[in-house]
Write a protein that holds these residues in place. Sequence first.
Motif, PDB file in Angstrom:
ATOM      1  N   LEU A   1       0.867  -1.172   0.000  1.00 53.52           N
ATOM      2  CA  LEU A   1       0.000   0.000   0.000  1.00 53.52           C
ATOM      3  C   LEU A   1       0.906   1.224   0.000  1.00 53.52           C
ATOM      4  O   LEU A   1       1.878   1.274   0.754  1.00 53.52           O
ATOM      5  N   SER A   2       0.610   2.202  -0.834  1.00 51.25           N
ATOM      6  CA  SER A   2       1.467   3.382  -0.945  1.00 51.25           C
ATOM      7  C   SER A   2       1.742   3.993   0.421  1.00 51.25           C
ATOM      8  O   SER A   2       0.812   4.315   1.174  1.00 51.25           O
ATOM      9  N   LEU A   3       3.019   4.163   0.751  1.00 53.00           N
ATOM     10  CA  LEU A   3       3.379   4.688   2.071  1.00 53.00           C
ATOM     11  C   LEU A   3       2.960   6.147   2.247  1.00 53.00           C
ATOM     12  O   LEU A   3       2.701   6.586   3.372  1.00 53.00           O
ATOM     13  N   HIS A   4       2.870   6.890   1.151  1.00 58.20           N
ATOM     14  CA  HIS A   4       2.479   8.302   1.286  1.00 58.20           C
ATOM     15  C   HIS A   4       1.010   8.442   1.681  1.00 58.20           C
ATOM     16  O   HIS A   4       0.569   9.535   2.053  1.00 58.20           O
ATOM     17  N   LYS A   5       0.261   7.340   1.640  1.00 56.39           N
ATOM     18  CA  LYS A   5      -1.138   7.351   2.068  1.00 56.39           C
ATOM     19  C   LYS A   5      -1.342   6.654   3.413  1.00 56.39           C
ATOM     20  O   LYS A   5      -2.473   6.519   3.871  1.00 56.39           O
ATOM     21  N   SER A   6      -0.266   6.211   4.032  1.00 58.24           N
ATOM     22  CA  SER A   6      -0.384   5.461   5.281  1.00 58.24           C
ATOM     23  C   SER A   6      -0.865   6.355   6.421  1.00 58.24           C
ATOM     24  O   SER A   6      -0.616   7.562   6.446  1.00 58.24           O
ATOM     25  N   ASP A   7      -1.551   5.746   7.373  1.00 56.98           N
ATOM     26  CA  ASP A   7      -2.085   6.501   8.516  1.00 56.98           C
ATOM     27  C   ASP A   7      -0.964   7.236   9.253  1.00 56.98           C
ATOM     28  O   ASP A   7      -1.113   8.406   9.637  1.00 56.98           O
ATOM     29  N   TYR A   8       0.142   6.537   9.482  1.00 51.90           N
ATOM     30  CA  TYR A   8       1.234   7.135  10.253  1.00 51.90           C
ATOM     31  C   TYR A   8       1.802   8.355   9.545  1.00 51.90           C
ATOM     32  O   TYR A   8       2.016   9.406  10.156  1.00 51.90           O
ATOM     33  N   TYR A   9       2.056   8.234   8.249  1.00 54.58           N
ATOM     34  CA  TYR A   9       2.652   9.348   7.501  1.00 54.58           C
ATOM     35  C   TYR A   9       1.708  10.548   7.473  1.00 54.58           C
ATOM     36  O   TYR A   9       2.148  11.700   7.608  1.00 54.58           O
ATOM     37  N   LEU A  10       0.414  10.293   7.331  1.00 50.09           N
ATOM     38  CA  LEU A  10      -0.542  11.396   7.214  1.00 50.09           C
ATOM     39  C   LEU A  10      -0.812  12.106   8.537  1.00 50.09           C
ATOM     40  O   LEU A  10      -1.415  13.180   8.544  1.00 50.09           O
ATOM     41  N   THR A  11      -0.357  11.525   9.660  1.00 54.91           N
ATOM     42  CA  THR A  11      -0.474  12.266  10.927  1.00 54.91           C
ATOM     43  C   THR A  11       0.495  13.437  10.969  1.00 54.91           C
ATOM     44  O   THR A  11       0.326  14.359  11.764  1.00 54.91           O
ATOM     45  N   LYS A  12       1.521  13.409  10.107  1.00 52.71           N
ATOM     46  CA  LYS A  12       2.549  14.454  10.119  1.00 52.71           C
ATOM     47  C   LYS A  12       2.676  15.196   8.791  1.00 52.71           C
ATOM     48  O   LYS A  12       3.374  16.210   8.720  1.00 52.71           O
ATOM     49  N   ASN A  13       2.023  14.684   7.752  1.00 55.54           N
ATOM     50  CA  ASN A  13       2.223  15.242   6.418  1.00 55.54           C
ATOM     51  C   ASN A  13       0.908  15.337   5.672  1.00 55.54           C
ATOM     52  O   ASN A  13      -0.053  14.641   5.980  1.00 55.54           O
ATOM     53  N   GLU A  14       0.898  16.191   4.650  1.00 55.11           N
ATOM     54  CA  GLU A  14      -0.287  16.332   3.810  1.00 55.11           C
ATOM     55  C   GLU A  14      -0.314  15.237   2.748  1.00 55.11           C
ATOM     56  O   GLU A  14       0.725  14.706   2.355  1.00 55.11           O
ATOM     57  N   LEU A  15      -1.503  14.917   2.271  1.00 61.19           N
ATOM     58  CA  LEU A  15      -1.671  13.895   1.255  1.00 61.19           C
ATOM     59  C   LEU A  15      -1.078  14.354  -0.075  1.00 61.19           C
ATOM     60  O   LEU A  15      -1.336  15.467  -0.525  1.00 61.19           O
ATOM     61  N   GLN A  16      -0.278  13.487  -0.691  1.00 58.22           N
ATOM     62  CA  GLN A  16       0.314  13.752  -2.000  1.00 58.22           C
ATOM     63  C   GLN A  16      -0.424  12.949  -3.075  1.00 58.22           C
ATOM     64  O   GLN A  16      -1.195  12.053  -2.775  1.00 58.22           O
ATOM     65  N   THR A  17      -0.144  13.314  -4.311  1.00 60.48           N
ATOM     66  CA  THR A  17      -0.633  12.531  -5.439  1.00 60.48           C
ATOM     67  C   THR A  17       0.557  11.872  -6.118  1.00 60.48           C
ATOM     68  O   THR A  17       1.421  12.559  -6.687  1.00 60.48           O
ATOM     69  N   LEU A  18       0.650  10.565  -6.018  1.00 63.03           N
ATOM     70  CA  LEU A  18       1.692   9.785  -6.689  1.00 63.03           C
ATOM     71  C   LEU A  18       0.963   8.719  -7.511  1.00 63.03           C
ATOM     72  O   LEU A  18       0.661   7.625  -7.036  1.00 63.03           O
ATOM     73  N   LYS A  19       0.672   9.080  -8.738  1.00 62.92           N
ATOM     74  CA  LYS A  19      -0.241   8.323  -9.592  1.00 62.92           C
ATOM     75  C   LYS A  19       0.167   6.869  -9.774  1.00 62.92           C
ATOM     76  O   LYS A  19      -0.646   5.954  -9.615  1.00 62.92           O
ATOM     77  N   MET A  20       1.420   6.624 -10.124  1.00 62.11           N
ATOM     78  CA  MET A  20       1.824   5.266 -10.457  1.00 62.11           C
ATOM     79  C   MET A  20       1.946   4.379  -9.216  1.00 62.11           C
ATOM     80  O   MET A  20       1.617   3.196  -9.257  1.00 62.11           O
ATOM     81  N   SER A  21       2.424   4.941  -8.122  1.00 57.93           N
ATOM     82  CA  SER A  21       2.481   4.172  -6.876  1.00 57.93           C
ATOM     83  C   SER A  21       1.084   3.686  -6.501  1.00 57.93           C
ATOM     84  O   SER A  21       0.885   2.514  -6.158  1.00 57.93           O
ATOM     85  N   ASP A  22       0.111   4.571  -6.597  1.00 58.36           N
ATOM     86  CA  ASP A  22      -1.265   4.192  -6.274  1.00 58.36           C
ATOM     87  C   ASP A  22      -1.812   3.183  -7.284  1.00 58.36           C
ATOM     88  O   ASP A  22      -2.602   2.296  -6.925  1.00 58.36           O
TER      89      ASP A  22
END
Length: 377
Positions: A324-345
């Motif tokens: 699962l894309s790490l940039h969308k993980s619960d832990y990462y999103l507690t500290k960072n804004e949601l990004q768009t990484l098309k191919m990873s998703d």
Amino acid sequence: MEQIVPFNKPYLTGKEAHYLYQAVYSGHISGNGNYTKKCQSFFEEKWGFKKTLLTTSCTDALEMCALLLNIEKGDEVIVPSYTFVSSALAFERQGAQIVFADSREDHPGIDETKIESLITPKTKAIVVVHYAGVAVDMDIVMHLAEKHNLFVIEDAAQAIDSYYKGRPLGSIGHFGTFSFHETKNIQCGEGGLLAINDEQFIRRAEIIWEKGTNRAEFFRGEANKYGWKDTGSSFLPSELNASFLYAQLENIDDIQKRRKDIWLSYYNKLLHLEESGNIKLPNIPDFATNNAHMFYMVLEDEQQRSNLIRFLAEEGIKSVFHYLSLHKSDYYLTKNELQTLKMSDHYSDCLVRLPLFYELEKKEIESICQNITQFFK
């Protein structure tokens, strides 16, 4: 229906129990004994790594990289989003800001053309993951590292005995890390390896590996006593893990041949589905080799993938999705804004892995491929 074909089945060569017996009755079953040295020498001699250290996992090897590079708060480390959490966590826990990169359109590995746009004055390192044992374009990565004075860590967890332009993966960056988890080509249940390719880090790596002491030097007779010299932890595995692993290493050529035969059989039997536009099969760039770590397909969307996994399960075949894309993980999103990484998703939603293990039989491969063909009919 009762499961008939598992996703993975750890392979035993037949020597593991014998070497475990020898290790147990040698009188030395803690780390850095005879089998540890035999394994490390095997890697250094077969693949030409400058220095190798067995670890209890690839995660530990990555954590050693973070300590060796003195990663701290304020540093940035570029990591692909489509990877296992350890690729990022090892550096995040030292205080680094993780900067996620997208995947390639033709392969789940990091998009090398997107890396330079992510580099800032705070960037300290780039982590590349050789997904499915297929190389990232390391010429591009190493050029960027030299241009911007950065360090490169090759997460080669899946990439044992795979190559980039004739060079073993894990030997090109400043560090390479490997996994011997039971799902890998070569395994000891849980295990890992750190390959140190930059000589400036070798002595300190040994100290960090041995709980911050120069204990390894002492046992080689290079110091008359040992003590606390640096930070570190107990990263080395016991001789039990090492003895089991050595039995696997002795048989690596046979294991690799069998896995490659299975991979090629899948590819040939499913190629018609790619040609008809139903699926996308793995792409191996001209600069890379294939070590047959996994066989995957990329489907149209998440719903189609879920339907296929369910369809195969009903036929007693275990297939699985992957990261699962790490940039969308619960832990990462507690500290960072949601990004768009098309191919990873895209790979998170659409990639499915098929059973691949040494003892997978020809009739099972044929059944799996026939069922996949039937699904698309």
